[in-house]
Design a protein around this motif. Structure first.
Motif, PDB file in Angstrom:
ATOM      1  N   PHE A  14      28.745   3.687  -5.284  1.00  0.00           N
ATOM      2  CA  PHE A  14      27.556   3.326  -6.061  1.00  0.00           C
ATOM      3  C   PHE A  14      26.401   3.119  -5.096  1.00  0.00           C
ATOM      4  O   PHE A  14      26.591   2.557  -4.017  1.00  0.00           O
ATOM      5  N   PRO A  15      25.191   3.572  -5.463  1.00  0.00           N
ATOM      6  CA  PRO A  15      24.082   3.459  -4.507  1.00  0.00           C
ATOM      7  C   PRO A  15      23.597   2.020  -4.309  1.00  0.00           C
ATOM      8  O   PRO A  15      23.534   1.232  -5.252  1.00  0.00           O
ATOM      9  N   VAL A  16      23.272   1.715  -3.059  1.00  0.00           N
ATOM     10  CA  VAL A  16      22.626   0.439  -2.719  1.00  0.00           C
ATOM     11  C   VAL A  16      21.140   0.597  -3.043  1.00  0.00           C
ATOM     12  O   VAL A  16      20.498   1.525  -2.571  1.00  0.00           O
ATOM     13  N   VAL A  17      20.596  -0.305  -3.869  1.00  0.00           N
ATOM     14  CA  VAL A  17      19.186  -0.176  -4.273  1.00  0.00           C
ATOM     15  C   VAL A  17      18.321  -1.344  -3.779  1.00  0.00           C
ATOM     16  O   VAL A  17      17.132  -1.395  -4.035  1.00  0.00           O
ATOM     17  N   GLY A  18      18.957  -2.266  -3.062  1.00  0.00           N
ATOM     18  CA  GLY A  18      18.165  -3.375  -2.538  1.00  0.00           C
ATOM     19  C   GLY A  18      19.032  -4.315  -1.726  1.00  0.00           C
ATOM     20  O   GLY A  18      20.255  -4.156  -1.651  1.00  0.00           O
ATOM     21  N   GLU A  19      18.371  -5.291  -1.105  1.00  0.00           N
ATOM     22  CA  GLU A  19      19.083  -6.303  -0.326  1.00  0.00           C
ATOM     23  C   GLU A  19      18.326  -7.609  -0.456  1.00  0.00           C
ATOM     24  O   GLU A  19      17.135  -7.627  -0.800  1.00  0.00           O
ATOM     25  N   VAL A  20      19.024  -8.697  -0.216  1.00  0.00           N
ATOM     26  CA  VAL A  20      18.378 -10.005  -0.229  1.00  0.00           C
ATOM     27  C   VAL A  20      19.070 -10.898   0.801  1.00  0.00           C
ATOM     28  O   VAL A  20      20.281 -10.814   0.985  1.00  0.00           O
ATOM     29  N   TYR A  21      18.265 -11.690   1.503  1.00  0.00           N
ATOM     30  CA  TYR A  21      18.807 -12.659   2.466  1.00  0.00           C
ATOM     31  C   TYR A  21      18.653 -14.051   1.867  1.00  0.00           C
ATOM     32  O   TYR A  21      17.569 -14.402   1.393  1.00  0.00           O
ATOM     33  N   LEU A  22      19.735 -14.801   1.891  1.00  0.00           N
ATOM     34  CA  LEU A  22      19.713 -16.128   1.286  1.00  0.00           C
ATOM     35  C   LEU A  22      20.075 -17.173   2.337  1.00  0.00           C
ATOM     36  O   LEU A  22      21.121 -17.053   2.983  1.00  0.00           O
ATOM     37  N   PHE A  68      22.226 -17.617   7.300  1.00  0.00           N
ATOM     38  CA  PHE A  68      21.827 -16.724   6.212  1.00  0.00           C
ATOM     39  C   PHE A  68      22.973 -15.809   5.821  1.00  0.00           C
ATOM     40  O   PHE A  68      23.760 -15.400   6.668  1.00  0.00           O
ATOM     41  N   THR A  69      23.044 -15.489   4.548  1.00  0.00           N
ATOM     42  CA  THR A  69      23.950 -14.429   4.101  1.00  0.00           C
ATOM     43  C   THR A  69      23.108 -13.280   3.561  1.00  0.00           C
ATOM     44  O   THR A  69      22.110 -13.502   2.864  1.00  0.00           O
ATOM     45  N   ARG A  70      23.506 -12.070   3.906  1.00  0.00           N
ATOM     46  CA  ARG A  70      22.834 -10.876   3.401  1.00  0.00           C
ATOM     47  C   ARG A  70      23.653 -10.323   2.234  1.00  0.00           C
ATOM     48  O   ARG A  70      24.871 -10.178   2.333  1.00  0.00           O
ATOM     49  N   PHE A  71      22.977 -10.062   1.138  1.00  0.00           N
ATOM     50  CA  PHE A  71      23.616  -9.509  -0.056  1.00  0.00           C
ATOM     51  C   PHE A  71      23.038  -8.125  -0.334  1.00  0.00           C
ATOM     52  O   PHE A  71      21.847  -7.892  -0.132  1.00  0.00           O
ATOM     53  N   LEU A  72      23.890  -7.220  -0.809  1.00  0.00           N
ATOM     54  CA  LEU A  72      23.435  -5.898  -1.235  1.00  0.00           C
ATOM     55  C   LEU A  72      23.388  -5.855  -2.763  1.00  0.00           C
ATOM     56  O   LEU A  72      24.206  -6.475  -3.434  1.00  0.00           O
ATOM     57  N   ILE A  73      22.422  -5.098  -3.283  1.00  0.00           N
ATOM     58  CA  ILE A  73      22.304  -4.888  -4.725  1.00  0.00           C
ATOM     59  C   ILE A  73      22.719  -3.442  -4.995  1.00  0.00           C
ATOM     60  O   ILE A  73      22.158  -2.521  -4.387  1.00  0.00           O
ATOM     61  N   LEU A  74      23.701  -3.251  -5.883  1.00  0.00           N
ATOM     62  CA  LEU A  74      24.181  -1.894  -6.196  1.00  0.00           C
ATOM     63  C   LEU A  74      24.053  -1.631  -7.687  1.00  0.00           C
ATOM     64  O   LEU A  74      24.075  -2.555  -8.504  1.00  0.00           O
ATOM     65  N   THR A  75      23.933  -0.352  -8.031  1.00  0.00           N
ATOM     66  CA  THR A  75      23.859   0.013  -9.445  1.00  0.00           C
ATOM     67  C   THR A  75      24.477   1.397  -9.629  1.00  0.00           C
ATOM     68  O   THR A  75      24.997   1.978  -8.664  1.00  0.00           O
ATOM     69  N   THR A  76      24.408   1.932 -10.840  1.00  0.00           N
ATOM     70  CA  THR A  76      24.951   3.280 -11.076  1.00  0.00           C
ATOM     71  C   THR A  76      23.912   4.317 -10.645  1.00  0.00           C
ATOM     72  O   THR A  76      22.725   4.006 -10.522  1.00  0.00           O
ATOM     73  N   HIS A  77      24.351   5.553 -10.466  1.00  0.00           N
ATOM     74  CA  HIS A  77      23.423   6.625 -10.072  1.00  0.00           C
ATOM     75  C   HIS A  77      22.341   6.824 -11.134  1.00  0.00           C
ATOM     76  O   HIS A  77      21.180   7.059 -10.807  1.00  0.00           O
ATOM     77  N   ASP A  78      22.709   6.707 -12.413  1.00  0.00           N
ATOM     78  CA  ASP A  78      21.729   6.897 -13.510  1.00  0.00           C
ATOM     79  C   ASP A  78      20.637   5.843 -13.467  1.00  0.00           C
ATOM     80  O   ASP A  78      19.505   6.067 -13.863  1.00  0.00           O
ATOM     81  N   ASN A  79      21.026   4.677 -13.017  1.00  0.00           N
ATOM     82  CA  ASN A  79      20.143   3.517 -13.056  1.00  0.00           C
ATOM     83  C   ASN A  79      19.233   3.422 -11.840  1.00  0.00           C
ATOM     84  O   ASN A  79      18.298   2.635 -11.831  1.00  0.00           O
ATOM     85  N   ALA A  80      19.580   4.179 -10.792  1.00  0.00           N
ATOM     86  CA  ALA A  80      18.991   3.929  -9.469  1.00  0.00           C
ATOM     87  C   ALA A  80      17.475   4.118  -9.426  1.00  0.00           C
ATOM     88  O   ALA A  80      16.759   3.268  -8.916  1.00  0.00           O
ATOM     89  N   GLY A  81      16.962   5.225  -9.960  1.00  0.00           N
ATOM     90  CA  GLY A  81      15.515   5.443  -9.909  1.00  0.00           C
ATOM     91  C   GLY A  81      15.031   5.654  -8.484  1.00  0.00           C
ATOM     92  O   GLY A  81      15.776   5.486  -7.536  1.00  0.00           O
ATOM     93  N   LYS A  82      13.771   6.024  -8.339  1.00  0.00           N
ATOM     94  CA  LYS A  82      13.216   6.308  -7.016  1.00  0.00           C
ATOM     95  C   LYS A  82      12.421   5.106  -6.529  1.00  0.00           C
ATOM     96  O   LYS A  82      11.620   4.552  -7.254  1.00  0.00           O
ATOM     97  N   VAL A  83      12.680   4.691  -5.303  1.00  0.00           N
ATOM     98  CA  VAL A  83      11.856   3.626  -4.719  1.00  0.00           C
ATOM     99  C   VAL A  83      11.236   4.149  -3.432  1.00  0.00           C
ATOM    100  O   VAL A  83      11.725   5.106  -2.845  1.00  0.00           O
ATOM    101  N   GLU A  84      10.144   3.529  -3.023  1.00  0.00           N
ATOM    102  CA  GLU A  84       9.567   3.872  -1.716  1.00  0.00           C
ATOM    103  C   GLU A  84      10.387   3.144  -0.667  1.00  0.00           C
ATOM    104  O   GLU A  84      10.140   1.982  -0.357  1.00  0.00           O
ATOM    105  N   ALA A 116      28.420  -3.985 -16.711  1.00  0.00           N
ATOM    106  CA  ALA A 116      27.336  -4.582 -15.917  1.00  0.00           C
ATOM    107  C   ALA A 116      26.371  -3.473 -15.518  1.00  0.00           C
ATOM    108  O   ALA A 116      26.740  -2.290 -15.477  1.00  0.00           O
ATOM    109  N   ASP A 117      25.118  -3.859 -15.239  1.00  0.00           N
ATOM    110  CA  ASP A 117      24.106  -2.894 -14.789  1.00  0.00           C
ATOM    111  C   ASP A 117      23.958  -2.914 -13.270  1.00  0.00           C
ATOM    112  O   ASP A 117      23.532  -1.940 -12.666  1.00  0.00           O
ATOM    113  N   TYR A 118      24.285  -4.051 -12.670  1.00  0.00           N
ATOM    114  CA  TYR A 118      24.137  -4.222 -11.223  1.00  0.00           C
ATOM    115  C   TYR A 118      25.293  -5.041 -10.673  1.00  0.00           C
ATOM    116  O   TYR A 118      25.918  -5.813 -11.399  1.00  0.00           O
TER     117      TYR A 118
END
Length: 279
Positions: free
Chosen positions: A77-85, A176-192, A50-52
């Motif tokens: 594994f780094p957290v690269v995002g979140e989403v509330y559903l 609401f449920t909060r979800f975290l998005i995780l990926t590998t270090h190679d995949n993470a990239g830089k975000v603001e 998997a990628d994420y």
């Protein structure tokens, strides 16, 4: 290497809330990797299957999913995002089934708990717990159960061809449920980034946690969440998981430099963009 279509590991099956959260974050053009447990989602990421990973971390009613905090730390594994559903639950059955025919309702224990007011009105309906909301919908379709309803989301009704008999049966409409998005270090990239998830321990002295919290306050960094978990096998030692948000990067950088003096086993679990939507 990232595939064109992101491969996203979720706990549960297609049309579960985890897949709904994945769609909300990535769009619907994804390949869903179904896993039986949260640990299995991390293993899929680790083994390159998997990628994420999309993982629930807290619910506004049921609270934090504590075992998932341990997975964050263990796999690193780094957290690269979140989403509330918003968690919206419906009663669904095979087409043509009348409400009077229903003898059994199936769903995940947390979903059942969130619909207890509705279910209490119908004591003749037997409630059965299952490990997945969407799996209940799938089972009704596969086994052609004409006396059974599932409590699940609209995605499940659509995918498994069920009819919604009652909409929005959850007791609390602001769930609401909060979800975290995780990926590998190679995949993470830089975000603001304007949000981060941190984990650390502090010395067992009076005021040591307060020092850390004061630093955040002085630098104008907002702490949106704090969760403590005992360190396994260590008496009186705790991991503190803290989510922080900032408007200017320099506030965050300055607070980190100072916090490091008062903490040990300090980990940045991820720096990412805060999820913004009119909740």
């Amino acid at each position: 290497m990232t595939h064109k279509t992101p491969r996203v590991a979720i706990q549960g099956i297609r049309a579960s809330f985890h897949e709904e959260a994945a769609f909300k974050f990535f769009g619907e053009d994804i390949q869903t990797i179904e896993c039986n447990s949260f640990k299995q989602t991390f293993e899929a990421l680790k083994n390159g299957e998997a990628d994420y990973v999309v993982m629930a971390i807290e619910n506004s009613i049921a609270g934090s999913l504590l075992p998932n905090y341990s997975l964050l730390l263990n796999y690193n594994f780094p957290v690269v995002g979140e989403v509330y559903l918003p968690i919206q639950l419906h009663l669904m059955a095979l087409p043509g089934v009348a409400f009077e025919d229903i003898k059994v309702a199936m769903s995940h224990p947390i979903a059942i708990r969130q619909c207890v007011d509705f279910l209490d009105e119908y004591p003749q309906i037997k409630v059965i717990e299952s490990n997945d909301t969407a799996a209940c919908a799938k089972r009704i379709r596969e086994e052609q159960l004409t006396d059974t309803v599932a409590i699940a989301n609209t995605l499940a009704a659509k995918l498994y061809g069920l009819e919604i008999l009652e909409r929005r049966i959850e007791s609390n409409k602001k769930n609401f449920t909060r979800f975290l998005i995780l990926t590998t270090h190679d995949n993470a990239g830089k975000v603001e980034a304007n949000k981060a998830s941190l984990c650390f321990q502090v010395s067992n002295e009076v005021g040591s946690l307060a020092k850390v919290l004061n630093i955040l306050a002085e630098e104008g960094v907002n702490m949106s969440k704090i969760q403590s978990m005992p360190v396994l096998g260590k008496r009186n030692e705790y991991n503190f998981y803290v989510d922080v948000e900032w408007t200017e990067q320099k506030q965050y950088d300055a607070s980190l430099r100072q916090i490091l003096k008062y903490t040990h086993n300090f980990n940045i679990l991820g720096e990412y963009k805060r999820y913004e939507e009119n909740l």
